[in-house]
Scaffold this motif. Sequence first.
Motif, PDB file in Angstrom:
ATOM      1  N   CYS A  27       0.860  -1.186   0.000  1.00 28.20           N
ATOM      2  CA  CYS A  27       0.000   0.000   0.000  1.00 28.20           C
ATOM      3  C   CYS A  27       0.896   1.237   0.000  1.00 28.20           C
ATOM      4  O   CYS A  27       1.731   1.412   0.881  1.00 28.20           O
ATOM      5  CB  CYS A  27      -0.917   0.020   1.211  1.00 28.20           C
ATOM      6  N   CYS A  29      -0.280   4.415   0.024  1.00 29.60           N
ATOM      7  CA  CYS A  29      -1.016   5.611   0.435  1.00 29.60           C
ATOM      8  C   CYS A  29      -0.155   6.458   1.375  1.00 29.60           C
ATOM      9  O   CYS A  29       0.795   5.976   1.984  1.00 29.60           O
ATOM     10  CB  CYS A  29      -2.362   5.239   1.063  1.00 29.60           C
ATOM     11  N   CYS A  32       0.148   5.251   4.981  1.00 28.52           N
ATOM     12  CA  CYS A  32       1.096   4.149   5.192  1.00 28.52           C
ATOM     13  C   CYS A  32       2.531   4.662   5.130  1.00 28.52           C
ATOM     14  O   CYS A  32       3.390   4.167   5.866  1.00 28.52           O
ATOM     15  CB  CYS A  32       0.865   3.030   4.174  1.00 28.52           C
TER      16      CYS A  32
HETATM   17 ZN   LIG Z   1      -2.060   2.528   3.011  1.00 31.85          ZN
END
Ligand SMILES: [Zn+2]
Length: 146
Positions: A27, A29, A32
């Motif tokens: 991930c 994002c 994160c």
């Molecule tokens: Zn994430």
Amino acid sequence: MTLTGTCRCAAITYSLSSDAPIAVYACHCTNCQTWSGSSFALHSLLPEGALTLSGPLTEYAYEENGQHARHYLCGTCHTRIYNTTSAAPGLWVLRAATLDNSPQLTPMAHIWTRHKQAWLNLPQDIPNWPQSPTPQAFMQALAALR
Ligand SMILES: [Zn+2]
Ligand SMILES: [Zn+2]
């Protein structure tokens, strides 16, 4: 196959029995990136209750965009082990790099790639999504890889 994992200080240990190879995804994002202090996070979706844990777990819960998340971490070194989220009921999201065999893990998918760091070149032959897929679409894609 039984997999094992630990936090940074080894106060938490866990085991996980799995018939299939564990499916790990990255991930990218920004949450994160911030939370891991790194470029992306390695996660694996497990059925609720899949981990047998021992040690001093502590909990961090929050609400964001109408979703409730609970994160479970080592009470000593604060390594996150897994979380639950109302966006994916019935699933635990494992921090896959806490697995003892994490150097051998290869992500099977990448999500939130529109926030990935510019230097990082992803393989073109595995599924990726610019944002987050629905849990259904994601599980379908992972099942197709098996
Ligand atoms: Zn994430
Ligand atoms: Zn620890």
